[in-house]
Design an enzyme around this catalytic site. Structure first.
Site, PDB file in Angstrom:
ATOM      1  N   LEU A  96      44.600  34.071  42.816  1.00 49.50           N
ATOM      2  CA  LEU A  96      44.485  32.963  41.863  1.00 49.50           C
ATOM      3  C   LEU A  96      43.421  33.248  40.817  1.00 49.50           C
ATOM      4  CD1 LEU A  96      44.683  30.483  44.792  1.00 49.50           C
ATOM      5  CD2 LEU A  96      46.441  30.678  43.011  1.00 49.50           C
ATOM      6  N   ASN A 101      40.952  26.894  41.342  1.00 49.40           N
ATOM      7  CA  ASN A 101      42.315  27.063  41.826  1.00 49.40           C
ATOM      8  C   ASN A 101      42.328  27.363  43.319  1.00 49.40           C
ATOM      9  OD1 ASN A 101      42.223  28.735  38.903  1.00 49.40           O
ATOM     10  ND2 ASN A 101      43.747  27.097  39.084  1.00 49.40           N
ATOM     11  N   THR A 127      39.281  36.882  42.458  1.00 55.17           N
ATOM     12  CA  THR A 127      37.870  37.198  42.243  1.00 55.17           C
ATOM     13  C   THR A 127      37.157  35.890  41.945  1.00 55.17           C
ATOM     14  OG1 THR A 127      38.291  39.424  41.451  1.00 55.17           O
ATOM     15  CG2 THR A 127      36.226  38.414  40.777  1.00 55.17           C
ATOM     16  N   LYS A 202      32.428  43.512  44.689  1.00 55.12           N
ATOM     17  CA  LYS A 202      33.106  43.619  43.399  1.00 55.12           C
ATOM     18  C   LYS A 202      32.208  43.148  42.263  1.00 55.12           C
ATOM     19  CE  LYS A 202      36.887  42.616  40.448  1.00 55.12           C
ATOM     20  NZ  LYS A 202      38.185  42.020  40.191  1.00 55.12           N
TER      21      LYS A 202
END
EC number: 1.1.1.31
Lengths: 329, 329, 329, 329
Positions: A96, A101, A127, A202
């Site tokens: 998403l 979301n 992410t 990340k």
């Protein structure tokens, strides 16, 4: 973002013919039972198709009917809501755009957790803020389900070719079950630790990437103004302590390297908007954990300004162009 | 700064037995004629000794008599002033702390240019503002002499072992004559272009180095706070687009690597004061050429603050310690 | 920069009818003896005219003949070089664009100091690095002359109307002699201390001004995006601790105030290029004195980037426009 | 933060004898019906006491029993949960440390909204993210209640003396009802617009305040190093365009002003930790609205670093001390 290549030992055993499957948990033993997929955007659609390609029945949903239609035509079963996916699948992947979301899809009125079965494995490849991942994990645990975060590196191309890299956070015992599915969609899967550490890895990488890129752009620009040949300067930096991925693999100065966005008017690659989004996550995370990130913060501001000055859709290495424009031009 | 290792093709032919000597210009043909050396500090003294070791008579001077004494004991002839050196040698190397010293030694009342002979080769290995290098070159040219800038990478250890790297700016035809002497003192000699580009290359490298180091420190700190294991995070970064020299070769987090200052309480290495000085040069150069360097500028400010908060003599990777100290400690 | 209004006690006694003249030193007693003026640009010309208007014979020079012509037509005597001015006047005012010009005019081959008479009063109204002012003072002292720095606030309009503000650095005993001339050209004269402090005061003010302006622009922009009415937000800030000159006197948001550049498409006022120049001086000064100025430094970078992105000639309050442009526009 | 003085037209009519009470809505007409108060910390307790002092019965709760005890001794009725407060009062004020607390108190399992009566007026005086204020307003509206944000300026002293300033966001028709209560606790009440704009105004002011303070500290430090007397420099700035609240009302340099924290070793005033918190809110808000705030962002980072280097509990003007410490000390 396809340039984020991890050369980590290759976990990409072919799912459909692996003998190891029998050693997996009861959930993953039944490896051809349906897999839920929620979020059929530019990334989610090719990812879900790779699951289908590997023989997994897919139960999918998305807020945009046309996205659902495309996946339905490829063989997926489309249902109306995340809750319905949760009724029909005990392994679910979500992909998403942002934290709100994810919160909606998991904990909203028609969310996964309204109908989730005990023991279900929930893998979120969005992410988002690691704090939200942790909240989702707590909420899932209350329902007897398991939540893992598994954001990806690699863009639409890598998603289509099943060449993504997944950075996974969550309970270690469930990692192998997640790995089984993720290796159908990616070339590398890295276990990072507890829930949220996939997001953390990340975000950290992309923050350092942004700093290195802007630093390289500033440095190359300064050197050129001081009379250095760009190629020679890049060569000197790359043999020296100034070396970084942005100087030796993705140099932002046109003419220094081939096959990178700077050689193609900063088209393709990793858009400035996306970098600004990831730096915003890094910033929020740093603020919330009271961690000082002065360069990361300034990098965020620079990409934010670039977004509003016409660079939103150019590759993030276009910061060289943004900084160098001559006075009077 | 000994970690600045350039793996460029090795020019380090032994000066004293090279057959090529005969092909050099008249000045360098007479290769065993005296070489002048001005500036006998921590770096200059071992450099001058390496010239002596290679069979060159050395005519030296320094403002500190004790420094002169040490070199005299090793066989150098000591004289009273730069002007006197210029009377007795037609190749002169200078190694001085900062721009004002260079201006004084070249153009002061007892400076080199007061007595320099036509055709003399002047090599300045100080790290200074490239604009000053250019001024010196113009002044030297008026007297019929040739000036080149050749700042070094590598610290006292590298100077002693003749393992320095020289980045050379100046007229290309004279480069070989300079190279003959520099290869007696260093392992690598890189020709960078016109006068000032040697300085430019060094300044650029160190600016990007500082940005990469602070960026790495911020990123590692953020990742650790988010629950990532430092070694795992370093490994992920180093296989990804966040990779840089500071993350993969000189990691600032204690426990991640061995043999680096972070493993030794930030002792040794490249001091914060020296980094602040080089960033000050980068800043002045950028200001004077109207080049925007936002991250370089902020890196300068951070090292400047660190100098006043007890980090002056620690290795510049101690920025990790500076940023991470926990609240309340 | 006409908005830099100082309300300091008014020293502007009319020079030509002051009874105090008789109490001044021998040099200024002879108050209608010639005054030298070097540098006849946009600022220098109206300043020199005001000296003429007050009855002082003016001996002037400039590198541009047309500038000399204009002043000659108003009654000044034009000569060929700064040295010649120094032969004919024992009070000299210089008004030049930057440090190198000042160095040339004072210490160059045809410079003032080649012919300066003992006891001459030298007043430099250029805005330059205070370190250069100090060098000039030392050089002047060697010749038996006295040097003072007296940079101005106020633009061309203020120069024409003799409404400039002078910030003066130099030996206190000579201040009254300088004041006599400066009050013919300005409304306020402030004694700041030893040589260089006039420059220091100006540089410091403009650095804080730039920080306040960018801060105001960021804050107004953020508030507007959060739904606040710009006028109301300005009112709240101006009654609160966020108040600054840029928010209450020179607000950068169009529609908030009248009679300021933001009400006129950022025309007029104080150009971004000039602000970038002053911030460059502040940066150099801070670097050379090892003073950390993180916000000042970032303000410099922002104005530097603006210069290369089309804002060079707009008023410096246009940073609001630079930062706010909407994504996609 | 007691120095945040707003001189806005004084709304502080005495509640208990105002004739205007009769013109208010039915809810506020019954002005001596109970008022709920949730959050009895350093600020909340004196605020609730002022309601009692003005004749309002108070129904209060807090997670810390000892805080409840103190207020109970002053005459308040203490209950067990926010939900219970909502059962017994139709006007409720909340004063909580941060966004998560607000979310819990309003929407948690024992939260206000579980039992809130239709038409209840909810006033949140916490300083939180405006986005959370908006969420609370939406949630309250679903239950038929009205939510307003009304963060305060002024510290514990102002809270005790009923001298706070309230910045209020919410539906305009309900503003007078809120004002009735707020004027019992503060000297100034400013209506800012829709829900969230009270928070926005406070955040904006404090961001600009932080920028002005750091800018003033840098500027004063630079000027002092350049030889200017601090008092004279402050005087010059305050008459010029560098002027701001931090230079003219709260100067951070010891010896320049009396009665400010810099005159008292930076004790009292507004702590660095609190400023860092507010800047974190500004940063999050800017990130989420994609607004570039480069100086605000750097100011945040500087205060964040200060928190971890021993300045957490000093007044935020101690940034002068943080930046100036001499090398070697």
């Amino acid at each position: 973002f396809y340039k984020f290549v991890m050369i980590i030992n290759d976990f990409s055993f072919k799912c459909h013919n692996s003998l190891k499957e029998t050693s997996l948990s009861s959930r993953s033993m039944a490896s051809k039972t349906p897999v839920g997929f929620i979020g059929l955007g530019n990334m989610g659609t090719p990812m879900a198709k790779n699951l289908l390609r590997n023989g997994y029945p897919v139960i999918a949903t998305d807020v945009f009917p046309e996205s659902c239609k495309e996946l339905q035509d490829t063989g997926a079963q489309v249902v109306d809501s995340p809750a319905e996916v949760a009724e029909k699948a005990d392994r679910i992947i979500t992909m998403l755009p942002s934290s709100p979301n994810v919160i909606e899809v998991y904990t909203g009125p028609n969310g996964i957790l309204k109908k989730v079965k005990k023991g279900t494995l929930l893998i979120d490849s969005s992410t988002i803020d690691p704090a939200v991942s942790k909240e989702m994990a707590v909420a899932a645990e209350k329902m007897g389900a398991v939540f893992m975060d598994a954001p990806v590196s690699g863009g639409v191309g890598a998603a289509s070719l099943a060449k993504l890299t997944f950075m996974v956070g969550g309970v270690e015992e469930e990692y192998h079950a997640a790995q089984e599915l993720l290796t159908c969609m990616g070339a590398n899967v890295v276990y990072c630790g507890q829930v949220g550490t996939g997001q953390a890895a990340k975000i950290c990488n992309n923050m350092l990437l942004a700093i290195g890129m802007i630093g390289t752009a500033e440095t190359m620009n300064l050197g050129i103004r001081l009379g250095l040949d760009p190629k020679l300067l890049a060569k000197i930096l790359n043999m020296s302590s100034g070396r970084c991925w942005s100087s030796d693999t993705y140099n932002p100065v046109p003419g220094v390297m081939e096959g990178v966005p700077s050689a193609n008017n900063y088209q393709g690659g990793f858009g400035t908007t996306l970098m600004a989004k990831d730096l915003g996550l890094a910033q929020n995370t740093a603020t919330n954990t009271k961690t000082p990130v002065p360069l990361g913060s300034l990098a965020h501001q620079i990409y934010r300004v670039m977004c509003s000055r016409g660079y939103a859709n150019k590759d993030f290495s276009s910061v060289f162009q943004f900084l160098r424009e001559e006075e009077g031009q």
